[in-house]
Design a protein around this motif. Structure first.
Motif, PDB file in Angstrom:
ATOM      1  N   GLY A  34      32.202  -7.406  33.581  1.00 55.13           N
ATOM      2  CA  GLY A  34      33.052  -8.582  33.767  1.00 55.13           C
ATOM      3  C   GLY A  34      34.451  -8.456  33.197  1.00 55.13           C
ATOM      4  N   ARG A  35      34.998  -7.244  33.184  1.00 58.44           N
ATOM      5  CA  ARG A  35      36.364  -7.042  32.701  1.00 58.44           C
ATOM      6  C   ARG A  35      37.129  -6.156  33.671  1.00 58.44           C
ATOM      7  NH1 ARG A  35      36.072  -6.034  26.113  1.00 58.44           N
ATOM      8  NH2 ARG A  35      35.095  -8.043  25.591  1.00 58.44           N
ATOM      9  N   TRP A  36      38.303  -6.644  34.107  1.00 62.26           N
ATOM     10  CA  TRP A  36      39.152  -5.855  34.999  1.00 62.26           C
ATOM     11  C   TRP A  36      40.228  -5.094  34.218  1.00 62.26           C
ATOM     12  CZ3 TRP A  36      37.485  -4.992  39.661  1.00 62.26           C
ATOM     13  CH2 TRP A  36      36.783  -5.972  40.366  1.00 62.26           C
ATOM     14  N   ARG A  37      40.892  -5.822  33.315  1.00 62.01           N
ATOM     15  CA  ARG A  37      41.995  -5.254  32.530  1.00 62.01           C
ATOM     16  C   ARG A  37      43.047  -4.597  33.438  1.00 62.01           C
ATOM     17  NH1 ARG A  37      39.927  -4.768  27.034  1.00 62.01           N
ATOM     18  NH2 ARG A  37      39.105  -6.878  26.704  1.00 62.01           N
ATOM     19  N   ILE A  38      43.493  -5.371  34.429  1.00 59.14           N
ATOM     20  CA  ILE A  38      44.561  -4.931  35.329  1.00 59.14           C
ATOM     21  C   ILE A  38      45.661  -5.978  35.267  1.00 59.14           C
ATOM     22  CG2 ILE A  38      45.201  -4.437  37.714  1.00 59.14           C
ATOM     23  CD1 ILE A  38      42.314  -3.638  38.226  1.00 59.14           C
ATOM     24  N   SER A  39      46.857  -5.544  34.966  1.00 55.12           N
ATOM     25  CA  SER A  39      47.986  -6.462  34.838  1.00 55.12           C
ATOM     26  C   SER A  39      48.180  -7.264  36.121  1.00 55.12           C
ATOM     27  CB  SER A  39      49.259  -5.663  34.532  1.00 55.12           C
ATOM     28  OG  SER A  39      50.373  -6.519  34.420  1.00 55.12           O
ATOM     29  N   GLY A  40      48.250  -8.592  35.976  1.00 55.58           N
ATOM     30  CA  GLY A  40      48.469  -9.475  37.112  1.00 55.58           C
ATOM     31  C   GLY A  40      47.213  -9.892  37.843  1.00 55.58           C
ATOM     32  N   VAL A  41      46.064  -9.344  37.448  1.00 57.04           N
ATOM     33  CA  VAL A  41      44.795  -9.682  38.098  1.00 57.04           C
ATOM     34  C   VAL A  41      43.954 -10.522  37.138  1.00 57.04           C
ATOM     35  CG1 VAL A  41      42.663  -8.787  39.102  1.00 57.04           C
ATOM     36  CG2 VAL A  41      44.826  -7.585  39.485  1.00 57.04           C
ATOM     37  N   GLU A  42      43.526 -11.683  37.610  1.00 53.70           N
ATOM     38  CA  GLU A  42      42.742 -12.598  36.780  1.00 53.70           C
ATOM     39  C   GLU A  42      41.357 -12.023  36.499  1.00 53.70           C
ATOM     40  OE1 GLU A  42      41.286 -17.292  36.916  1.00 53.70           O
ATOM     41  OE2 GLU A  42      42.784 -16.533  38.324  1.00 53.70           O
ATOM     42  N   GLU A  43      40.909 -12.179  35.264  1.00 52.64           N
ATOM     43  CA  GLU A  43      39.586 -11.690  34.878  1.00 52.64           C
ATOM     44  C   GLU A  43      38.490 -12.494  35.587  1.00 52.64           C
ATOM     45  OE1 GLU A  43      38.791  -9.061  32.897  1.00 52.64           O
ATOM     46  OE2 GLU A  43      40.929  -8.592  32.829  1.00 52.64           O
ATOM     47  N   PRO A  44      37.370 -11.865  35.931  1.00 50.21           N
ATOM     48  CA  PRO A  44      36.284 -12.579  36.611  1.00 50.21           C
ATOM     49  C   PRO A  44      35.660 -13.645  35.712  1.00 50.21           C
ATOM     50  CG  PRO A  44      35.583 -10.375  35.967  1.00 50.21           C
ATOM     51  CD  PRO A  44      37.049 -10.438  35.721  1.00 50.21           C
ATOM     52  N   GLU A  45      35.076 -14.647  36.328  1.00 55.04           N
ATOM     53  CA  GLU A  45      34.452 -15.732  35.572  1.00 55.04           C
ATOM     54  C   GLU A  45      33.161 -15.283  34.891  1.00 55.04           C
ATOM     55  OE1 GLU A  45      33.921 -19.207  37.913  1.00 55.04           O
ATOM     56  OE2 GLU A  45      36.054 -19.448  38.377  1.00 55.04           O
ATOM     57  N   SER A  46      32.481 -14.332  35.497  1.00 52.15           N
ATOM     58  CA  SER A  46      31.238 -13.845  34.899  1.00 52.15           C
ATOM     59  C   SER A  46      31.014 -12.406  35.319  1.00 52.15           C
ATOM     60  CB  SER A  46      30.048 -14.719  35.316  1.00 52.15           C
ATOM     61  OG  SER A  46      29.791 -14.581  36.694  1.00 52.15           O
ATOM     62  N   PRO A  47      30.250 -11.651  34.543  1.00 48.10           N
ATOM     63  CA  PRO A  47      29.680 -12.055  33.255  1.00 48.10           C
ATOM     64  C   PRO A  47      30.742 -12.200  32.172  1.00 48.10           C
ATOM     65  CG  PRO A  47      29.251  -9.740  33.682  1.00 48.10           C
ATOM     66  CD  PRO A  47      29.870 -10.275  34.923  1.00 48.10           C
ATOM     67  N   ARG A  48      30.407 -12.948  31.124  1.00 53.72           N
ATOM     68  CA  ARG A  48      31.347 -13.219  30.020  1.00 53.72           C
ATOM     69  C   ARG A  48      30.784 -12.561  28.756  1.00 53.72           C
ATOM     70  NH1 ARG A  48      30.027 -17.452  32.703  1.00 53.72           N
ATOM     71  NH2 ARG A  48      28.673 -18.259  31.063  1.00 53.72           N
ATOM     72  N   ILE A  49      31.436 -11.506  28.332  1.00 52.99           N
ATOM     73  CA  ILE A  49      30.996 -10.750  27.156  1.00 52.99           C
ATOM     74  C   ILE A  49      32.060 -10.863  26.069  1.00 52.99           C
ATOM     75  CG2 ILE A  49      30.150  -8.537  26.308  1.00 52.99           C
ATOM     76  CD1 ILE A  49      28.518  -9.655  28.644  1.00 52.99           C
ATOM     77  N   ASN A  50      31.695 -11.387  24.914  1.00 47.95           N
ATOM     78  CA  ASN A  50      32.677 -11.555  23.836  1.00 47.95           C
ATOM     79  C   ASN A  50      33.150 -10.233  23.256  1.00 47.95           C
ATOM     80  OD1 ASN A  50      32.749 -14.329  23.986  1.00 47.95           O
ATOM     81  ND2 ASN A  50      31.153 -14.645  22.454  1.00 47.95           N
ATOM     82  N   ARG A  51      32.232  -9.337  22.935  1.00 44.29           N
ATOM     83  CA  ARG A  51      32.595  -8.059  22.335  1.00 44.29           C
ATOM     84  C   ARG A  51      31.817  -6.932  23.026  1.00 44.29           C
ATOM     85  NH1 ARG A  51      35.767 -11.097  20.623  1.00 44.29           N
ATOM     86  NH2 ARG A  51      36.347 -11.517  18.425  1.00 44.29           N
TER      87      ARG A  51
END
Length: 418
Positions: A270-287
């Protein structure tokens, strides 16, 4: 002490039983030797991903082609991977078990490309010189969700044509417009390549949720994108996933290119880490803590920036040239930036837990431990995850109960990969 329970997840497990027969049947169906000269030279693409049964598949293609009087050879089709060198790309194939001996055909590797045309938007289309000069090309790749964009076609045959056969030069042009235009760029570039190169047909591979070959299907040029789009939908229905949609801590034992093009599949974590691209709503991982880099990644740690914490062991395995080349070509620089680095697995995991904030009861934390983002059939989870699964009616098969404990070297005592 944090207790972890082994659970066995259930995914779609339809599996192709006779792989060689399926491959041969598709070659027989789609290869028209009457359209080829005598002793025709046919290039077969080979990528850098850890595709299940890829050696068997390639060897069967080679054997079938030879029986029909065709002279096959392999071409590494992997954009900038292998440090963007001809020798590096052969080394990547060798580590995947793909050698001249194992498949029965020579490997012709080069970073030289031919400019074969331009898209209507003006993007130049390049193709590997060896493949382009052949009498025919058979494109072989797995079809699945991409790790940086969404589109009608994502990771699969079209991407291998546009980026893989385009080598670093073609890959750079396709990535230059960013993730939001990747899907359209891949489709438009591959459309030109299909028209202006000797591509004969594609052989698409779909895998189930357990990383097993589920389907092999030949695709003609006239129905290329439509058929690939349909296979992509099937693939997404088979994708594995984490057991719950949110967690406090995700421990990933290994990352690497052999598991995902981004080392850790963003679709899973659940992480994209691409500038200008919104992160997905799920899955949501804190660390997220990642402990090691797989040997079959050959030092390429692209995707390390998706994690929050890591270890000296992983850091010391990083080949910066390979990692940076991959990141610069993709333009997703954030994915190659280093997380917090700790001496041992114990230090990294305990610091990650502390970073969640003071006063949090460890017994209340939702913790998931996975071997990598590709193999999720067996995972370790904390009791709060079990409780959530049971409350939602998603009962799962339970296995060994252990603890989040470390040996004298600070390494996790219980790992799934061992």
């Amino acid at each position: 002490m944090i207790e972890l329970i082994e659970i066995h997840q259930k995914f779609t497990d339809s599996k192709l039983q006779r792989i060689e027969e399926a491959v041969s049947a598709e070659i027989e169906k789609h290869l028209l030797t009457s359209d080829l000269p005598k002793n025709a030279q046919v290039a077969i693409t080979a990528g850098s991903r850890g595709i299940s049964n890829i050696v068997i598949i390639l060897r069967t293609i080679v054997k079938t082609l030879k029986a029909k009087g065709v002279v096959p050879f392999l071409v590494p089709a992997m954009g900038s991977h292998g440090g963007a060198t001809a020798e590096g790309q052969i080394e990547v194939l060798h580590h995947l078990g793909i050698t001249e001996e194992s498949v029965g055909a020579p490997i012709k590797s080069s970073m030289e490309v031919e400019h074969i045309g331009d898209t209507v938007e003006g993007t130049p289309v390049y193709m590997d010189r060896h493949a382009y000069s052949a009498d025919g090309i058979i494109v072989v790749n797995r079809v699945k969700a991409h790790t940086a964009f969404r589109g009608r076609v994502e990771s699969g045959l079209s991407k291998m044509v546009a980026i893989g056969l385009g080598k670093i030069k073609g890959a750079a042009f396709i990535h230059r417009d960013g993730a939001m235009k990747m899907a359209s760029n891949i489709e438009s570039v591959s459309r030109v390549a299909l028209e202006k190169s000797p591509i004969l047909f594609g052989l698409a591979i779909v895998e189930n949720g357990f990383d097993e070959t589920a389907l092999i299907e030949g695709i003609e040029k006239k129905e290329w994108h439509k058929k690939e789009a349909g296979l992509l939908k099937k693939s997404k229905l088979m994708m594995p996933s984490l057991p719950v949609e949110s967690a406090d801590l995700l421990i990933i034992e290994e990352m690497g290119k052999c598991f995902s093009g981004t080392g850790m599949d963003p679709n899973i974590i659940g992480r994209w880490r691409i500038s200008g691209v919104e992160e997905p709503e799920s899955p949501r991982i804190n660390r997220i803590v990642v402990l090691d880099l797989a040997e079959k990644s050959f030092g390429n740690a692209q995707g390390i920036g998706l994690a929050d914490f890591t270890t000296d062991r992983l850091f010391n395995k990083i080949d910066r040239k390979s990692t940076y080349t991959n990141a610069l070509t993709s333009t997703y620089l954030q994915r190659a930036m280093l997380p917090l680095i700790y001496q041992s697995e114990k230090d990294a995991i305990e610091t990650a837990l502390q970073s969640l904030g003071p006063g949090i009861e460890k017994s209340a934390l939702k913790i998931i431990q996975i071997p990598n983002t590709l193999h999720l059939g067996k995972v370790l989870v904390s009791n709060p995850v079990i409780n959530e699964l049971e409350q939602s009616g998603n009962a799962c098969e339970k296995g060994i109960i252990s603890a989040l404990e470390f040996n004298e070297n600070g390494d996790l005592i219980r790992k799934i990969t061992e």
